[in-house]
Design an enzyme around this catalytic site. Structure first.
Site, PDB file in Angstrom:
ATOM      1  N   GLY A 228      75.899  63.534  18.350  1.00 46.31           N
ATOM      2  CA  GLY A 228      75.793  62.092  18.056  1.00 46.31           C
ATOM      3  C   GLY A 228      76.970  61.333  18.654  1.00 46.31           C
ATOM      4  O   GLY A 228      78.105  61.807  18.593  1.00 46.31           O
TER       5      GLY A 228
ATOM      6  N   ARG B 298      92.499  59.821  32.900  1.00 51.29           N
ATOM      7  CA  ARG B 298      93.802  59.288  33.355  1.00 51.29           C
ATOM      8  C   ARG B 298      94.917  60.311  33.157  1.00 51.29           C
ATOM      9  O   ARG B 298      95.839  60.387  33.972  1.00 51.29           O
ATOM     10  CB  ARG B 298      94.114  57.999  32.597  1.00 51.29           C
TER      11      ARG B 298
ATOM     12  N   ARG C  80      71.643  66.612  22.611  1.00 48.63           N
ATOM     13  CA  ARG C  80      71.724  67.899  21.904  1.00 48.63           C
ATOM     14  C   ARG C  80      70.869  68.855  22.718  1.00 48.63           C
ATOM     15  O   ARG C  80      69.693  68.582  22.943  1.00 48.63           O
ATOM     16  CB  ARG C  80      71.223  67.754  20.470  1.00 48.63           C
TER      17      ARG C  80
ATOM     18  N   GLY D 216      81.074  66.905  17.759  1.00 48.77           N
ATOM     19  CA  GLY D 216      81.251  67.430  16.403  1.00 48.77           C
ATOM     20  C   GLY D 216      81.300  68.946  16.390  1.00 48.77           C
ATOM     21  O   GLY D 216      81.500  69.589  17.426  1.00 48.77           O
ATOM     22  N   ASP D 217      81.062  69.533  15.214  1.00 45.07           N
ATOM     23  CA  ASP D 217      81.235  70.989  15.134  1.00 45.07           C
ATOM     24  C   ASP D 217      80.171  71.756  15.930  1.00 45.07           C
ATOM     25  O   ASP D 217      80.433  72.858  16.421  1.00 45.07           O
ATOM     26  CB  ASP D 217      81.376  71.498  13.704  1.00 45.07           C
ATOM     27  N   GLY D 218      78.978  71.160  16.122  1.00 46.36           N
ATOM     28  CA  GLY D 218      77.958  71.787  16.984  1.00 46.36           C
ATOM     29  C   GLY D 218      78.486  71.889  18.415  1.00 46.36           C
ATOM     30  O   GLY D 218      78.296  72.899  19.105  1.00 46.36           O
TER      31      GLY D 218
ATOM     32  N   THR E 235      82.955  62.161  15.772  1.00 46.18           N
ATOM     33  CA  THR E 235      81.753  61.939  14.955  1.00 46.18           C
ATOM     34  C   THR E 235      82.100  60.919  13.882  1.00 46.18           C
ATOM     35  O   THR E 235      83.203  60.968  13.322  1.00 46.18           O
ATOM     36  CB  THR E 235      81.223  63.226  14.291  1.00 46.18           C
TER      37      THR E 235
ATOM     38  N   ASP F  20      81.055  60.893  11.033  1.00 44.17           N
ATOM     39  CA  ASP F  20      80.990  61.496   9.699  1.00 44.17           C
ATOM     40  C   ASP F  20      82.346  61.950   9.150  1.00 44.17           C
ATOM     41  O   ASP F  20      82.486  62.157   7.952  1.00 44.17           O
ATOM     42  CB  ASP F  20      80.041  62.695   9.700  1.00 44.17           C
TER      43      ASP F  20
ATOM     44  N   ASP G 226      83.552  64.823   9.220  1.00 48.39           N
ATOM     45  CA  ASP G 226      83.230  65.995   8.398  1.00 48.39           C
ATOM     46  C   ASP G 226      83.649  67.313   9.055  1.00 48.39           C
ATOM     47  O   ASP G 226      83.066  68.355   8.779  1.00 48.39           O
ATOM     48  CB  ASP G 226      81.715  66.021   8.111  1.00 48.39           C
TER      49      ASP G 226
ATOM     50  N   GLY H 111      75.661  60.030   6.984  1.00 51.18           N
ATOM     51  CA  GLY H 111      76.342  61.193   6.397  1.00 51.18           C
ATOM     52  C   GLY H 111      75.320  62.157   5.854  1.00 51.18           C
ATOM     53  O   GLY H 111      74.971  62.102   4.683  1.00 51.18           O
ATOM     54  N   ARG H 112      74.798  63.025   6.752  1.00 49.91           N
ATOM     55  CA  ARG H 112      73.758  63.978   6.363  1.00 49.91           C
ATOM     56  C   ARG H 112      74.268  64.986   5.352  1.00 49.91           C
ATOM     57  O   ARG H 112      73.617  65.311   4.386  1.00 49.91           O
ATOM     58  CB  ARG H 112      73.292  64.744   7.605  1.00 49.91           C
TER      59      ARG H 112
ATOM     60  N   GLY I  93      83.892  47.607  -3.235  1.00 49.09           N
ATOM     61  CA  GLY I  93      83.840  47.429  -4.690  1.00 49.09           C
ATOM     62  C   GLY I  93      82.466  47.754  -5.228  1.00 49.09           C
ATOM     63  O   GLY I  93      81.886  46.987  -6.016  1.00 49.09           O
ATOM     64  N   ALA I  94      81.922  48.909  -4.813  1.00 51.61           N
ATOM     65  CA  ALA I  94      80.554  49.275  -5.211  1.00 51.61           C
ATOM     66  C   ALA I  94      80.441  49.496  -6.719  1.00 51.61           C
ATOM     67  O   ALA I  94      81.406  49.887  -7.380  1.00 51.61           O
ATOM     68  CB  ALA I  94      80.136  50.547  -4.464  1.00 51.61           C
TER      69      ALA I  94
ATOM     70  N   THR J 171      76.407  40.236 -12.572  1.00 47.12           N
ATOM     71  CA  THR J 171      74.965  40.021 -12.417  1.00 47.12           C
ATOM     72  C   THR J 171      74.492  40.417 -11.024  1.00 47.12           C
ATOM     73  O   THR J 171      73.359  40.145 -10.642  1.00 47.12           O
ATOM     74  CB  THR J 171      74.576  38.549 -12.702  1.00 47.12           C
TER      75      THR J 171
HETATM   76  O1  F6P Z   1      76.505  63.310  12.763  1.00 48.72           O
HETATM   77  C1  F6P Z   1      76.560  61.953  12.988  1.00 48.72           C
HETATM   78  C2  F6P Z   1      75.303  61.298  12.485  1.00 48.72           C
HETATM   79  O2  F6P Z   1      75.451  59.929  12.748  1.00 48.72           O
HETATM   80  C3  F6P Z   1      74.938  61.540  11.044  1.00 48.72           C
HETATM   81  O3  F6P Z   1      75.664  60.768  10.133  1.00 48.72           O
HETATM   82  C4  F6P Z   1      73.471  61.235  11.049  1.00 48.72           C
HETATM   83  O4  F6P Z   1      72.797  61.884  10.017  1.00 48.72           O
HETATM   84  C5  F6P Z   1      73.030  61.776  12.384  1.00 48.72           C
HETATM   85  O5  F6P Z   1      74.166  61.744  13.219  1.00 48.72           O
HETATM   86  C6  F6P Z   1      71.890  61.023  13.014  1.00 48.72           C
HETATM   87  O6  F6P Z   1      71.534  61.651  14.193  1.00 48.72           O
HETATM   88  P1  F6P Z   1      70.523  61.044  15.264  1.00 48.72           P
HETATM   89  O7  F6P Z   1      71.307  60.068  16.091  1.00 48.72           O
HETATM   90  O8  F6P Z   1      70.082  62.206  16.047  1.00 48.72           O
HETATM   91  O9  F6P Z   1      69.446  60.352  14.518  1.00 48.72           O
END
Ligand code: F6P
Length: 335
Positions: free
Chosen positions: A25, A39, A86, A116-118, A139, A141, A143, A184-185, A199-200, A229
């Site tokens: 991604g 550079r 990918r 990312g890690d992939g 990424t 995420d 993560d 965030g999968r 402030g959720a 409210t």
């Molecule tokens: O890993 C990054 C990410 O943006 C995730 O948060 C999300 O679930 C995924 O990629 C979406 O991937 P795609 O762009 O293939 O729909």
């Protein structure tokens, strides 16, 4: 700076040509990382080639030379000028062998892989075929276990905050409830920090099992009892379906919520200063690693420092949500 320059000059390296690619991604700041790699290489007299479409491009030899001026005015652009993909083929031994053959044919002494890690798992497999590789974490995420920071997170989080602030305005006017889904999968970093920043009323993350009564209904009730409210429920996409949460809020609490899935909006846009600076520092370090003859490394942020780690060790490292942030979030929601 003097020390840095001396260090650069002292490291006479056998590395003459490297490649750079982005995979998985996309994330805002990837272009800044590409620019920094090109550079930094140029500065050392190392040629750089851009590889389009990630590992698939390396398999197919989809490359072009990149000089210093080719990366002008991309530091501020979202997306990736190298495209990203990918690749299923690269997951196979045959695909990895083809990619290694491309490196040999083109005389690539090393590859910088941003993703990312992939992406790092792919890099590790390619290294087994004798290709030097260094990974840069990119990424939204955030993560990846080995690093405190991944390029793109800050921009994505700020985009989500801006969007949810806008939702807040209209929810306030109509005295409504918004359910906002952020990306965030598998990870709740975005949801947690964005939830704190807007402030959720409630924040739902994949790391904790979902309980509608405790994590949503009771939070809304308590907010109402304290005079609110309008309510904002921030949901990480991997936690639970935002639509399902909206339906339960309607059927069990009698509110009329509006569900917004922020989706890929979070992946675009100009990178923030933090993402540009981190990407630039990481790109510089990645080239330094290759020039020093190192391979199988991932560039990581540890606090304010940029360090490198072995890819295999890096991939084994696990990341958990910051428990202190989680405690703060629990205290700040439903009030
Ligand atoms: O890993 C990054 C990410 O943006 C995730 O948060 C999300 O679930 C995924 O990629 C979406 O991937 P795609 O762009 O293939 O729909």
């Amino acid at each position: 700076m003097d020390n840095l320059e001396n260090m650069e000059q002292a490291q006479e390296s056998a590395v003459k040509r490297i490649g750079v690619l982005t995979s998985g991604g996309d994330a805002p700041g990837m272009n800044a990382a590409i620019r920094s790699v090109v550079r930094s290489a140029y500065r050392r007299g190392i040629e750089c080639v851009g590889i389009r479409r990630g590992w698939a491009g390396l398999i197919n030899g989809d490359i072009f030379p990149m000089g210093g001026s080719d990366v002008s005015r991309i530091i501020n652009r979202g997306g990736t000028v190298l495209y990203t993909a990918r690749s299923d083929e690269f997951r196979t031994e045959a695909g990895q062998a083809k990619a290694a053959a491309t490196c040999k044919l083109l005389g690539l002494d090393g590859i910088v892989a941003i993703g990312g890690d992939g992406t790092f798992r792919g890099a590790r497999e390619l290294a087994k075929h004798g290709v030097s590789v260094v990974g840069i974490p990119g990424t939204i995420d955030n993560d990846i276990g080995c690093t405190d920071y991944t390029i793109g997170f800050d921009t994505a989080a700020n985009t989500a905050v801006e969007c949810i602030d806008r939702l807040r305005d209209t929810m306030q006017s109509h005295e409504r409830c918004a359910v906002a889904e952020v990306m965030g999968r598998h990870a709740g970093y975005l949801a947690l920090q964005v939830g704190l920043a807007v402030g959720a009323t409630a924040v739902l993350v994949p790391e904790y099992p979902f309980d509608f009564d405790e994590h949503v209904a009771e939070k809304i009730r308590r907010a109402r009892l304290s005079g609110k409210t309008n309510y904002i429920i921030v949901v990480a996409e991997g936690a639970v379906s935002a639509v399902a949460v909206g339906e339960r809020i309607k059927s069990e609490l009698g509110l009329d919520p509006r569900v917004t899935i922020l989706g890929h909006i979070q992946r675009g846009g100009a990178p923030t200063m933090k993402d540009r600076v981190m990407a630039t520092r990481m790109g510089f370090e990645a080239v330094q690693m290759l020039a020093m003859g190192k391979t199988n490394r991932v560039i990581c942020a540890v606090g304010e420092r940029i360090v490198d780690r072995d890819i295999t060790e890096a991939l084994e490292m696990k990341k958990t949500l910051n428990p202190e942030e989680f405690v703060v979030m629990k205290a700040m929601t439903g009030v």
